[in-house]
Structures are given as C-alpha cells and as structure tokens.
Design a protein around this motif. Sequence first.
Motif, PDB file in Angstrom:
ATOM      1  N   ASN A 144       0.823  -1.220   0.000  1.00 19.25           N
ATOM      2  CA  ASN A 144       0.000   0.000   0.000  1.00 19.25           C
ATOM      3  C   ASN A 144       0.850   1.260   0.000  1.00 19.25           C
ATOM      4  OD1 ASN A 144      -2.512  -1.205   0.068  1.00 19.25           O
ATOM      5  ND2 ASN A 144      -2.650  -1.198   2.303  1.00 19.25           N
ATOM      6  N   VAL A 145       1.854   1.260   0.891  1.00 16.70           N
ATOM      7  CA  VAL A 145       2.552   2.512   1.189  1.00 16.70           C
ATOM      8  C   VAL A 145       4.046   2.258   1.354  1.00 16.70           C
ATOM      9  CG1 VAL A 145       2.846   4.259   3.008  1.00 16.70           C
ATOM     10  CG2 VAL A 145       0.542   3.529   2.366  1.00 16.70           C
ATOM     11  N   LEU A 146       4.865   3.125   0.783  1.00 20.78           N
ATOM     12  CA  LEU A 146       6.304   3.125   1.070  1.00 20.78           C
ATOM     13  C   LEU A 146       6.584   4.317   1.967  1.00 20.78           C
ATOM     14  CD1 LEU A 146       7.869   2.320  -2.426  1.00 20.78           C
ATOM     15  CD2 LEU A 146       7.695   0.806  -0.446  1.00 20.78           C
ATOM     16  N   LYS A 147       7.448   4.120   2.954  1.00 20.57           N
ATOM     17  CA  LYS A 147       7.670   5.161   3.955  1.00 20.57           C
ATOM     18  C   LYS A 147       9.119   5.074   4.417  1.00 20.57           C
ATOM     19  CE  LYS A 147       4.073   5.753   7.044  1.00 20.57           C
ATOM     20  NZ  LYS A 147       3.377   5.408   8.300  1.00 20.57           N
ATOM     21  N   LYS A 148       9.689   6.218   4.760  1.00 22.67           N
ATOM     22  CA  LYS A 148      11.078   6.213   5.262  1.00 22.67           C
ATOM     23  C   LYS A 148      11.096   6.674   6.714  1.00 22.67           C
ATOM     24  CE  LYS A 148      14.392   5.814   1.865  1.00 22.67           C
ATOM     25  NZ  LYS A 148      15.628   5.058   2.087  1.00 22.67           N
ATOM     26  N   ALA A 149      11.959   6.089   7.527  1.00 18.94           N
ATOM     27  CA  ALA A 149      12.226   6.611   8.871  1.00 18.94           C
ATOM     28  C   ALA A 149      13.726   6.518   9.062  1.00 18.94           C
ATOM     29  CB  ALA A 149      11.502   5.788   9.922  1.00 18.94           C
ATOM     30  N   GLY A 150      14.422   7.635   8.878  1.00 20.61           N
ATOM     31  CA  GLY A 150      15.893   7.592   8.911  1.00 20.61           C
ATOM     32  C   GLY A 150      16.379   6.681   7.806  1.00 20.61           C
ATOM     33  N   ASN A 151      17.153   5.649   8.224  1.00 19.48           N
ATOM     34  CA  ASN A 151      17.689   4.723   7.213  1.00 19.48           C
ATOM     35  C   ASN A 151      16.712   3.624   6.841  1.00 19.48           C
ATOM     36  OD1 ASN A 151      20.073   6.063   7.369  1.00 19.48           O
ATOM     37  ND2 ASN A 151      20.905   4.694   8.976  1.00 19.48           N
ATOM     38  N   ILE A 152      15.641   3.565   7.580  1.00 23.13           N
ATOM     39  CA  ILE A 152      14.740   2.422   7.366  1.00 23.13           C
ATOM     40  C   ILE A 152      13.733   2.715   6.258  1.00 23.13           C
ATOM     41  CG2 ILE A 152      13.062   0.874   8.454  1.00 23.13           C
ATOM     42  CD1 ILE A 152      14.275   1.657  11.160  1.00 23.13           C
ATOM     43  N   SER A 153      13.609   1.739   5.351  1.00 27.39           N
ATOM     44  CA  SER A 153      12.556   1.841   4.333  1.00 27.39           C
ATOM     45  C   SER A 153      11.449   0.859   4.697  1.00 27.39           C
ATOM     46  CB  SER A 153      13.093   1.445   2.953  1.00 27.39           C
ATOM     47  OG  SER A 153      14.055   2.373   2.555  1.00 27.39           O
ATOM     48  N   PHE A 154      10.285   1.407   4.975  1.00 25.16           N
ATOM     49  CA  PHE A 154       9.146   0.547   5.285  1.00 25.16           C
ATOM     50  C   PHE A 154       8.364   0.249   4.012  1.00 25.16           C
ATOM     51  CE2 PHE A 154       9.674   2.687   9.444  1.00 25.16           C
ATOM     52  CZ  PHE A 154       9.731   1.563  10.260  1.00 25.16           C
ATOM     53  N   PRO A 157      18.099  -4.978  -5.710  1.00 28.20           N
ATOM     54  CA  PRO A 157      17.865  -5.335  -4.303  1.00 28.20           C
ATOM     55  C   PRO A 157      18.106  -4.151  -3.365  1.00 28.20           C
ATOM     56  CG  PRO A 157      19.359  -6.892  -5.354  1.00 28.20           C
ATOM     57  CD  PRO A 157      19.188  -5.767  -6.313  1.00 28.20           C
ATOM     58  N   LYS A 158      17.206  -3.986  -2.415  1.00 24.37           N
ATOM     59  CA  LYS A 158      17.324  -2.951  -1.380  1.00 24.37           C
ATOM     60  C   LYS A 158      16.852  -3.557  -0.066  1.00 24.37           C
ATOM     61  CE  LYS A 158      16.820   1.073  -4.233  1.00 24.37           C
ATOM     62  NZ  LYS A 158      15.922   1.901  -4.976  1.00 24.37           N
ATOM     63  N   LEU A 159      17.166  -2.860   1.027  1.00 25.32           N
ATOM     64  CA  LEU A 159      16.741  -3.387   2.331  1.00 25.32           C
ATOM     65  C   LEU A 159      15.401  -2.787   2.745  1.00 25.32           C
ATOM     66  CD1 LEU A 159      20.103  -3.397   4.332  1.00 25.32           C
ATOM     67  CD2 LEU A 159      18.922  -5.324   3.249  1.00 25.32           C
ATOM     68  N   TYR A 160      14.518  -3.643   3.231  1.00 29.96           N
ATOM     69  CA  TYR A 160      13.187  -3.178   3.638  1.00 29.96           C
ATOM     70  C   TYR A 160      12.771  -3.775   4.981  1.00 29.96           C
ATOM     71  CZ  TYR A 160      12.596  -1.685  -1.196  1.00 29.96           C
ATOM     72  OH  TYR A 160      12.754  -1.074  -2.414  1.00 29.96           O
ATOM     73  N   ASN A 161      11.977  -2.993   5.694  1.00 30.01           N
ATOM     74  CA  ASN A 161      11.170  -3.573   6.774  1.00 30.01           C
ATOM     75  C   ASN A 161       9.768  -3.742   6.198  1.00 30.01           C
ATOM     76  OD1 ASN A 161      13.395  -3.234   8.370  1.00 30.01           O
ATOM     77  ND2 ASN A 161      12.335  -2.131  10.013  1.00 30.01           N
ATOM     78  N   VAL A 162       9.337  -4.996   6.124  1.00 35.73           N
ATOM     79  CA  VAL A 162       7.992  -5.242   5.602  1.00 35.73           C
ATOM     80  C   VAL A 162       7.038  -5.271   6.801  1.00 35.73           C
ATOM     81  CG1 VAL A 162       6.533  -6.840   4.304  1.00 35.73           C
ATOM     82  CG2 VAL A 162       8.938  -6.533   3.660  1.00 35.73           C
ATOM     83  N   VAL A 163       6.089  -4.342   6.790  1.00 32.66           N
ATOM     84  CA  VAL A 163       5.226  -4.168   7.963  1.00 32.66           C
ATOM     85  C   VAL A 163       3.754  -4.194   7.552  1.00 32.66           C
ATOM     86  CG1 VAL A 163       6.936  -2.888   9.328  1.00 32.66           C
ATOM     87  CG2 VAL A 163       5.451  -1.651   7.743  1.00 32.66           C
ATOM     88  N   GLY A 164       2.907  -4.493   8.541  1.00 36.32           N
ATOM     89  CA  GLY A 164       1.481  -4.638   8.269  1.00 36.32           C
ATOM     90  C   GLY A 164       0.713  -3.345   8.450  1.00 36.32           C
ATOM     91  N   ASN A 165      -0.617  -3.460   8.282  1.00 41.86           N
ATOM     92  CA  ASN A 165      -1.481  -2.273   8.378  1.00 41.86           C
ATOM     93  C   ASN A 165      -2.368  -2.291   9.623  1.00 41.86           C
ATOM     94  OD1 ASN A 165      -3.247  -4.287   7.758  1.00 41.86           O
ATOM     95  ND2 ASN A 165      -4.101  -3.339   5.921  1.00 41.86           N
ATOM     96  N   ILE A 166      -1.966  -3.107  10.598  1.00 42.86           N
ATOM     97  CA  ILE A 166      -2.763  -3.202  11.829  1.00 42.86           C
ATOM     98  C   ILE A 166      -2.215  -2.221  12.868  1.00 42.86           C
ATOM     99  CG2 ILE A 166      -3.149  -4.824  13.759  1.00 42.86           C
ATOM    100  CD1 ILE A 166      -5.045  -5.187  11.359  1.00 42.86           C
ATOM    101  N   PHE A 198       6.681  -8.030   9.597  1.00 41.60           N
ATOM    102  CA  PHE A 198       6.850  -9.341   8.951  1.00 41.60           C
ATOM    103  C   PHE A 198       8.326  -9.670   8.741  1.00 41.60           C
ATOM    104  CE2 PHE A 198       2.513  -8.349   7.440  1.00 41.60           C
ATOM    105  CZ  PHE A 198       1.875  -9.516   7.834  1.00 41.60           C
ATOM    106  N   ALA A 199       9.113  -8.628   8.444  1.00 41.20           N
ATOM    107  CA  ALA A 199      10.525  -8.867   8.164  1.00 41.20           C
ATOM    108  C   ALA A 199      11.284  -7.576   8.390  1.00 41.20           C
ATOM    109  CB  ALA A 199      10.704  -9.332   6.727  1.00 41.20           C
ATOM    110  N   GLU A 200      12.487  -7.708   8.935  1.00 40.65           N
ATOM    111  CA  GLU A 200      13.306  -6.528   9.190  1.00 40.65           C
ATOM    112  C   GLU A 200      14.559  -6.605   8.352  1.00 40.65           C
ATOM    113  OE1 GLU A 200      12.731  -6.395  13.660  1.00 40.65           O
ATOM    114  OE2 GLU A 200      14.242  -4.826  13.378  1.00 40.65           O
ATOM    115  N   ASN A 201      14.934  -5.463   7.762  1.00 45.12           N
ATOM    116  CA  ASN A 201      16.183  -5.418   7.011  1.00 45.12           C
ATOM    117  C   ASN A 201      16.276  -6.520   5.978  1.00 45.12           C
ATOM    118  OD1 ASN A 201      17.996  -3.381   7.454  1.00 45.12           O
ATOM    119  ND2 ASN A 201      18.507  -4.159   9.501  1.00 45.12           N
ATOM    120  N   ARG A 202      15.201  -6.778   5.300  1.00 50.13           N
ATOM    121  CA  ARG A 202      15.163  -7.864   4.327  1.00 50.13           C
ATOM    122  C   ARG A 202      15.565  -7.312   2.965  1.00 50.13           C
ATOM    123  NH1 ARG A 202      12.030 -12.758   4.255  1.00 50.13           N
ATOM    124  NH2 ARG A 202      11.933 -12.605   6.520  1.00 50.13           N
ATOM    125  N   SER A 203      16.501  -7.988   2.314  1.00 54.23           N
ATOM    126  CA  SER A 203      16.905  -7.575   0.977  1.00 54.23           C
ATOM    127  C   SER A 203      15.886  -8.096  -0.041  1.00 54.23           C
ATOM    128  CB  SER A 203      18.295  -8.143   0.671  1.00 54.23           C
ATOM    129  OG  SER A 203      18.609  -7.874  -0.677  1.00 54.23           O
TER     130      SER A 203
END
Length: 401
Positions: free
Chosen positions: A280-290, A322-331, A337-342
């Motif tokens: 649904n949404v891509l979001k940044k928090a500092g170095n983290i890409s959600f 390939p990039k690093l992502y935190n895959v997160v839910g909408n609850i 679901f996953a942290e720092n996943r390439s």
Amino acid sequence: MTMQLTREQLLSAAGEYGTPVYIYHAERINEQYLRLTNAFKGTDSRFFYAAKALTNIHVLRYIREIGCNVDCSSINEARLALYAGFEPSNILYTSNNIAFEEIEEAKHLGIHINIDSISNLEKFGKKFGHTYPVGIRLRPNIMAGGNLKISTGHAASKFGVPLEDIEQVLRVQKETGLFIRTLHIHTGSEIKDVEVFAKGIEVLFEVAQHFPELEVIDLGGGFKVPYMPGEEGTDIEKLGKKVKEEFEEYERKYNRHLQVWFEPGKFLVSEAGYFITKVNVLKKAGNISFAGVDTGLNHFIRPMFYGAYHEIENISNPSGEPKLYNVVGNICETDTFAENRSLPEIREGDFLVFSNAGAYGFEMASNYNSRYRPAEVLFKNGLPQLIRRRETFEDLLSNQI
Ligand code: LLP
C-alpha cells in the motif's frame, strides 16, 4: 525437485481474487504425503494429517482423496472431517483440557480418541468401561521443538498426563477396566532432530509393558520444514529407517506387534501455501525503508507470534535492484513481517508473496481491526479454484445482536 507454483500463476490469482489471498498447491501436498509414505514403507504406519494447520474443507477433501487420515484438535474439526467425507475410523481426535462432554461426543461419532488428563480418563472409564478403546496422551518430559511456545512435551507443559503419574493411569485402568489401545506423545513443532523421536519411542516402549492391550504408538506431529533459505527440515527418510529398526527390534524382543501413528500438520501443507499481499505505502524513517502491505498480524501471525522467518518474494518486480526493507502490516500494532530484508526494489502496488504459508496461516487469522479475513484459493491440475470467499461487512455483523 519440489513442485512450486509459478510467479505468473500467483500474479494472475492475485489479479483475479484480489489481495490479501492465501493460495494452496494441491499436488505439492501430495508430494509431501508420498515422501512420507515412501520413507515409512515396510513399517506398519498410519498418518493422520493435523487438520489444525489448515482446515479448509477442500483441502481436507484432497487430503482424504490422496489416502491420508486426519487428526482433529476439536470436535468441530472432527465434524469438518466427517463433512469432508472421512470415515470415522480414519479420524483421530487429540484435544487438550476439554470438557468431558466433548469426549463423549467424539465417542458418539465413533472416532479414535486420545485423552490427555487423568480426570477425563477416569470419567471415560467409569462411563464406558472396556467398551471403547482410547489413547492416552503422555507428557514424556522431553524438550523439543522450535521454541518454548511450540514445545509441548517438557516438564512444565500443560499437555498430556505427566509420565510420573503413570501409576494413576494404571489405577484407573484397573478400577474401571478402561481399554487403553494407544500411547500418544506430541513433543512440539519444528523438531529437526530424529533423536527426539527416538527418545519418545524409547520412553513409550518402556511404558508399553504396563498396557497389555496396547496396539498403537502415536508419536504425534512436529516434523520440521525448511523456512529459511538453505535450512533443512527433518530427515524423514532417516526417521523412517530409525522407526523401522526400533519397532522391529521391539517386536523381536517382546514378540508383540505395535503400529506407529503420526500426526503431521506443517509437513504436509506448509510449503504448499503462499500468502500474497499488495504494497500500500512506502515510507522512510531515517535509514529504514518501510514497505506497508495490505495485511498484518490479523491474517498472518507467525512472524510476530513466534519470531518465525518466512521468505518473501516481490513477484511483480522480480528483477528490481535489491534494497533493504522492513515489511510491515497495516494493523494498529507493531506487526513486522521482516526486518532489514533484501528484496528487489519495491514500488507501491507491488505484490509480495510469503512462502510456507500453508500451515497455521489462514487458520490463525482473525478479524482484528475489523478487517475481513482473506480469501483462499486452491490450485489443482494447474487450475485455480476459489475455496473461501473474502469476508464482507455482513460477516462482521453476522453474530452481533
Ligand atoms: N498433533 C498434536 C497433538 C498437535 O498439538 C500438533 C500441533 C500437531 C500434531 C501438528 O504439529 P505440526 O506437525 O504441524 O508441527 N501454530 C504453531 C504450531 C503449533 C502447533 C500446535 N500443535 C506454528 O505456527 O508453528
């Protein structure tokens, strides 16, 4: 070589049925079943699919069609199994901490019963005496399984009759004439080490001498499947050999034949399942890409509940950089679901697929945040079939008065 659904098949199912959606691959279930039965050729064995992993009626029917039996953890699972066409003699019922009335109902259905407390054993014995065979679930004091949440045979576990209380079982047997046909253990889920099963056999063979009418040793489920890349599951072929040796030796030594039962859940359906979500949404928090997806712990709780690792694939941009992502839910919880996943570059609207989603995926889903539970689709002979529609607003209201 194991079977897999293709990216195209998954993408087209996501397009047709919407997301989030659970997809199951029938032939992959059969492949696992054949592996199991091959590994235990030459041993008097029976397999009861632990339905709690995935109870969709179409999956149960398929399991029946391929010749597998079924293990139920509640009377309702047993009713579903009957509905799916299983004969009572192919249904096993292994519940814990339940009211005696439910056990009576299981008896009424004519299915195999494992009882997990002295209290219920005693009630059963008093009421039915020797007329109906039962199994006892023992707690063998074996530490096993992926983590404490899914470990059930250790000394502080709520499951089963503690081994040290065997005297009480014998007392009930003597006083009531109870017909004890099966000794059962289930020590946990994700047991990789074949020796854990060997230890279970050793414990049960020792106890077996107290039960002259014993016919079955039920070793439960808990075979590990690989979740991480390169990870290995239980060596089923090695286990098959070990079990054969042990049971043959027992038969030679005591001149007594015992059948062995298993209750695999994950092993049969985990790898046959895929869970597709949309970003649904891509979001940044500092170095983290959600990457925020259109689902959460309400639909797929294993990563949050057990810290379980599930592989993720970006099926709509597989060759992205390939990039690093935190895959997160909408609850409205931290449902990571996953942290720092390439992962190949994710764009809003991309489809992500979780692997190993067949077992305890849909089955543990809820309506938290008043979201609809997902649809389920079964691929058989290459053709997708909707086997559960996505819920609707009416479903949310249906039981409210
Ligand atoms: N038999 C009994 C009595 C059980 O309690 C279970 C699982 C099984 C068989 C099947 O175990 P399996 O072969 O699927 O490991 N929800 C957790 C696992 C808990 C399983 C509970 N009992 C998970 O997602 O890992």
